[in-house]
Design an enzyme around this catalytic site. Structure first.
Site, PDB file in Angstrom:
ATOM      1  N   TYR A 142       3.338   5.631  -7.654  1.00  0.00           N
ATOM      2  CA  TYR A 142       2.083   5.525  -6.912  1.00  0.00           C
ATOM      3  C   TYR A 142       0.882   5.445  -7.840  1.00  0.00           C
ATOM      4  CZ  TYR A 142       4.616   7.047  -2.713  1.00  0.00           C
ATOM      5  OH  TYR A 142       5.492   7.147  -1.667  1.00  0.00           O
ATOM      6  N   ASP A 201       9.984   5.434   9.524  1.00  0.00           N
ATOM      7  CA  ASP A 201       8.826   4.821  10.187  1.00  0.00           C
ATOM      8  C   ASP A 201       9.269   3.873  11.294  1.00  0.00           C
ATOM      9  OD1 ASP A 201       7.494   6.105   8.087  1.00  0.00           O
ATOM     10  OD2 ASP A 201       7.439   4.277   6.872  1.00  0.00           O
TER      11      ASP A 201
END
Length: 313
Positions: free
Chosen positions: A103, A260
């Site tokens: 990230y 998700d």
């Protein structure tokens, strides 16, 4: 008659994912709450409006995200612009289908998505479903997190249903205690909680799925559906209690967005009137297709589960 709104709240980023050729990378826009919104938009048709609440910058990649939302039919009215910060970036690395992430998000504009209480109240006013995750609250400073939870509490009192995926990411929190407190404080406001059992066992010490359900219900959650990595699942709360077995397994190509997409499949079926058991099978069907492809957003996975193959009430 106004089309009901599902408002997904969180952080979207530039996604770099590996293609079939190891040295080639694909650029996209994704993020846990955006992934769910994207699948919901494709599953629900014109009966629902799907919106996104976040914050982006002024640069090219931020504009790319806004253009993406517009192209995909996701309302960006409540995506604000930051004069200094930009959207973050993450890269997906794969090892036998299991993913790990790198990230670059320390200065993400989305960290300020809850800085304006008036914007939050405006966005949530009249919203039918507000959807957020543990990542949504983890990226926020403590004061902004409280502001968001206060706004959700007001909206819930006015009729909004709050849906929460704990999506535990320890590295986003100062320490384990802060993560547990933040997750449980948010779950206490939720009508529906969608935890993953492996995370709950690791970070809360739950010995089985029933313990996870009991813990969230004791906090004040209305209903709990426990995901279990493709294995048997459990649910409990306002819509009854039960176990779901016999779910078809799948060897993953890429597990990115597995949870998700499950959440989207579950919610889409549930909002169309399915009972909890049927909605769980719908979520599993979509997630099973998604993990058979690379990347978070997989149009062919949606196509594979729509129509006769998508469980309906």
């Amino acid at each position: 008659m106004t089309t009901p709104l599902i408002l997904s709240i969180g952080e979207a980023m530039v996604e770099l994912s590996q293609s079939d050729q190891p040295d080639n990378w694909r650029l996209g826009i994704a993020g846990d709450t955006l992934n769910t919104a994207w699948y919901l938009r494709r599953l629900l048709g014109d009966d629902w409006q799907v919106g996104y609440l976040s914050r982006v910058g002024q640069g090219d990649f931020s504009q790319r995200m806004l253009d993406f939302l517009a192209t995909e039919g996701i309302d960006a009215t409540h995506v604000s612009r930051d004069p200094v910060r930009e959207i973050g970036l993450y890269a997906i690395s794969l090892n036998n289908g299991e993913r790990s992430f790198s990230y670059w998000r320390d200065t993400s504009a989305a960290k300020a998505l809850a800085d304006d209480p008036a914007l939050l109240h405006t966005a949530l006013a009249g919203c039918k479903i507000a959807y957020l995750s543990g990542i949504t609250i983890a990226i926020l400073p403590a004061a902004a997190r409280r502001t968001l939870l206060d706004a959700l509490s007001v909206a819930r009192a006015a009729g909004t249903q709050v849906v929460f995926d704990p999506n535990l990411r320890p590295r986003l929190w100062d320490n384990a205690a802060a993560m547990r407190n933040g997750i449980e404080g948010t779950a206490a406001l939720a009508d529906l909680v969608l935890p993953s059992f492996d995370d709950e066992a690791t970070h809360f010490g739950d010995t089985n799925m029933q313990a996870t359900i009991a813990r969230y219900l004791s906090l004040g959650a209305g209903h709990v559906v426990v995901k279990n990595g493709g294995g048997p699942m459990c649910f409990g709360g306002a819509e009854g209690h039960g176990d779901i077995t016999g779910l078809a397994p799948e060897t993953p190509v890429d597990t990115t967005s597995a949870g998700d997409s499950f959440n989207a499949g579950y919610l889409a079926a549930w909002l169309n009137g399915a009972d909890c058991s049927t909605a769980i099978r719908a979520g599993h069907a979509l997630s099973r297709e998604v993990i058979g492809h690379r990347g978070a957003l997989v149009p062919q996975a949606v196509a594979a589960v729509t129509g006769a193959q998508m469980p309906r009430p």
